[in-house]
Write an enzyme that holds these catalytic residues in place. Sequence first.
Site, short mmCIF file in Angstrom:
data_model
loop_
_atom_site.label_atom_id
_atom_site.label_comp_id
_atom_site.label_asym_id
_atom_site.label_seq_id
_atom_site.Cartn_x
_atom_site.Cartn_y
_atom_site.Cartn_z
N ASP B 89 0.86 -1.19 0.00
CA ASP B 89 0.00 0.00 0.00
C ASP B 89 0.90 1.24 0.00
O ASP B 89 2.12 1.15 0.03
CB ASP B 89 -0.98 -0.04 1.17
N CYS B 305 -8.71 -28.00 5.93
CA CYS B 305 -7.46 -27.36 6.36
C CYS B 305 -6.71 -28.23 7.36
O CYS B 305 -7.28 -29.13 7.98
CB CYS B 305 -7.73 -25.97 6.93
N CYS B 308 -8.28 -28.33 10.93
CA CYS B 308 -9.49 -29.14 11.05
C CYS B 308 -9.20 -30.63 10.86
O CYS B 308 -9.93 -31.48 11.37
CB CYS B 308 -10.55 -28.67 10.05
N HIS B 334 -6.59 -21.93 9.77
CA HIS B 334 -7.97 -22.22 9.40
C HIS B 334 -8.62 -21.02 8.73
O HIS B 334 -9.27 -21.15 7.69
CB HIS B 334 -8.80 -22.66 10.60
#
Lengths: 375, 375
Positions: B89, B305, B308, B334
């Site tokens: 940015d 993922c 999980c 996750h």
Amino acid sequence: MTFQVRATDGAARRGAVTLAHGTVETPAFMPVGTAGVVKALTPRDLRELGAQMVLANTYHLMLRPGEDLVARLGGLQRFSGWHGPMLTDSGGYQVFSLSALRRLNEDGVEFQSHLDGSRHLLSPERSMDVQRSLGADIVMAFDECAPWPAPREAVEQAMQRTTRWARRSQDAFARGDDGRQWLFGIVQGGVEDDLRRQSAQELVAMGFSGYAVGGLSVGEPKPDMLRVLDTLEPLLPADRPRYLMGVGTPEDLLEGVARGIDLFDCVLPTRNGRNGQLFTRGGRLTIRNARYRDDPRPPEEGCACYTCRTVSRAYLRHLHLSNEITGATLMTLHNVHHYLDTLRRMRQSILLGRFAEFRQETLRALSAPARDEEA
Amino acid sequence: MTFQVRATDGAARRGAVTLAHGTVETPAFMPVGTAGVVKALTPRDLRELGAQMVLANTYHLMLRPGEDLVARLGGLQRFSGWHGPMLTDSGGYQVFSLSALRRLNEDGVEFQSHLDGSRHLLSPERSMDVQRSLGADIVMAFDECAPWPAPREAVEQAMQRTTRWARRSQDAFARGDDGRQWLFGIVQGGVEDDLRRQSAQELVAMGFSGYAVGGLSVGEPKPDMLRVLDTLEPLLPADRPRYLMGVGTPEDLLEGVARGIDLFDCVLPTRNGRNGQLFTRGGRLTIRNARYRDDPRPPEEGCACYTCRTVSRAYLRHLHLSNEITGATLMTLHNVHHYLDTLRRMRQSILLGRFAEFRQETLRALSAPARDEEA
């Protein structure tokens, strides 16, 4: 569950411990996962680093999240996602070092949690219950570790109580034994050779699956520690694994293996990783040192770890000064790799019958001018 | 360096941006790596998650470690170990949100570092210099973002200054252009449709490689944001990428893509991961909630993922309450997976011509009773 010594080189042993969750090639170093997690690492990191066995702390886990919750979720391995071998300590050491308002008597120790002040009891029977619920492969007898320095009388009393508690631990363990855990006894006796001998003989007479040496690396001079290990080496059964608790530096591991030790654990690689101190073959490197500000080299040249293959000292310094979590992870990865790799090289050198040479070379490199002083 | 639109579905576009460090399939979400690192993740984590492009903040990096150091170490990619596309940015937004003692005039902004109080200047020319040194694939024109709410007159002045600064940015960029970076202009104008139109038309007349929409998601009502995007969609060139800065929730990404946006960045998945809030298809899940104390389920059932596949809600709650770094890492993994997967599914649905349906289904699932309320 078995222990085999496959080769020896002097007192150093190259063996294998086969446990309910897998086989550990020894001598081995166990990363410390105090609260059921090796700080800053995932189970996959540990596997990829070649970790074989992880230690967890009974004291911390009984207070949070509680051993019943761990048991309901299938035990430490299923809870933590680390499905390899684990060892839990007895909780005794942390009661003495972390908790407040301890009351010690022959039955056990009453203490207040360092987290919320709640009151708890640890005794040989309670420690066995908790460790059974946690479900590690190796559990430790409940012991009393005398501080250093302490009057000989206090060391002797703690050692004698440790023997009595070892017997109660053994009885309690036997009542719940499901054949999936091993119980180790812990030798105490401070830096008093005769007390150490007595402790070892009494424990060996009881017959444990393995023997730990506790109460070392608690502040005593290094020669005292090494002399105690020399004293114990011929007394501990050659066919059982030997575990030096809470030790130590890479130098200590070399000296321990030279004295017949098979297992080690220590917070140094993980704690120092979070604090920005890196272990290398040439000594320790303090990453916040201004000399690394724009150093494009990896933390340790020639190191095969992910961190050294990916980033520079300058980047790690930036992450450390910025308090970035990723910095803790990357430096912990390197340090644990360094420890595990040192053990791999020790195991190989024992097989090749050149452990003494390896030890000398490694100690010489470590005692060269400190890494941070180099040109 | 190219941008191709491969398919459209309503205003939604399925495209690809090819940059010096690789190709980004759009629409795409950029994880935020403020200080040159996506907090709690390693470059390998990002690659394995399927991240395509990472955003870094010019303001933070110019203050620490400094853009000269990054340049000496080969630019952001070599410095950070993330070798894929990056975007920086302009630094303007953080000057207004983080620094103290700002003095804004037509030349630029003088400010004091939030780290050590040191004095610095950011201007269009300085921002281009810094972003050139950092070496990202896409750099942003220096803009002034009016706060919300603000009087129309202030919004108009900031928008007009943004146009003048965009021209100076373009000139400064052209002087140093090495053909390896793209410069994007930033549309301002708050929630005033006519000012947004004017800003877009002036920037498009200058001709940038891509167009960002700034100054949204700064507190204004959601319908205002969506109306501005509707207003801008036909005005921004169809053959250039469009970037909605600092946005947003999964719902916002769906609405942005529906209005022709190609790129997004936001700290939500990473920041909320560290704070214990997990994004799921059924809404957000606050891991410290007592209902998860002994919940053996993965954070999101059916999620692919690593987190999980490896651990339970109960374990993540334990790590979170214990302030364990690994908890931040696992929950960040996750959440970033959730965001990237949402974008993958959006890209697929555009190709299949069923984006509107996908958007409705996804919004419906997200607006179901909050995850934490479920039975």
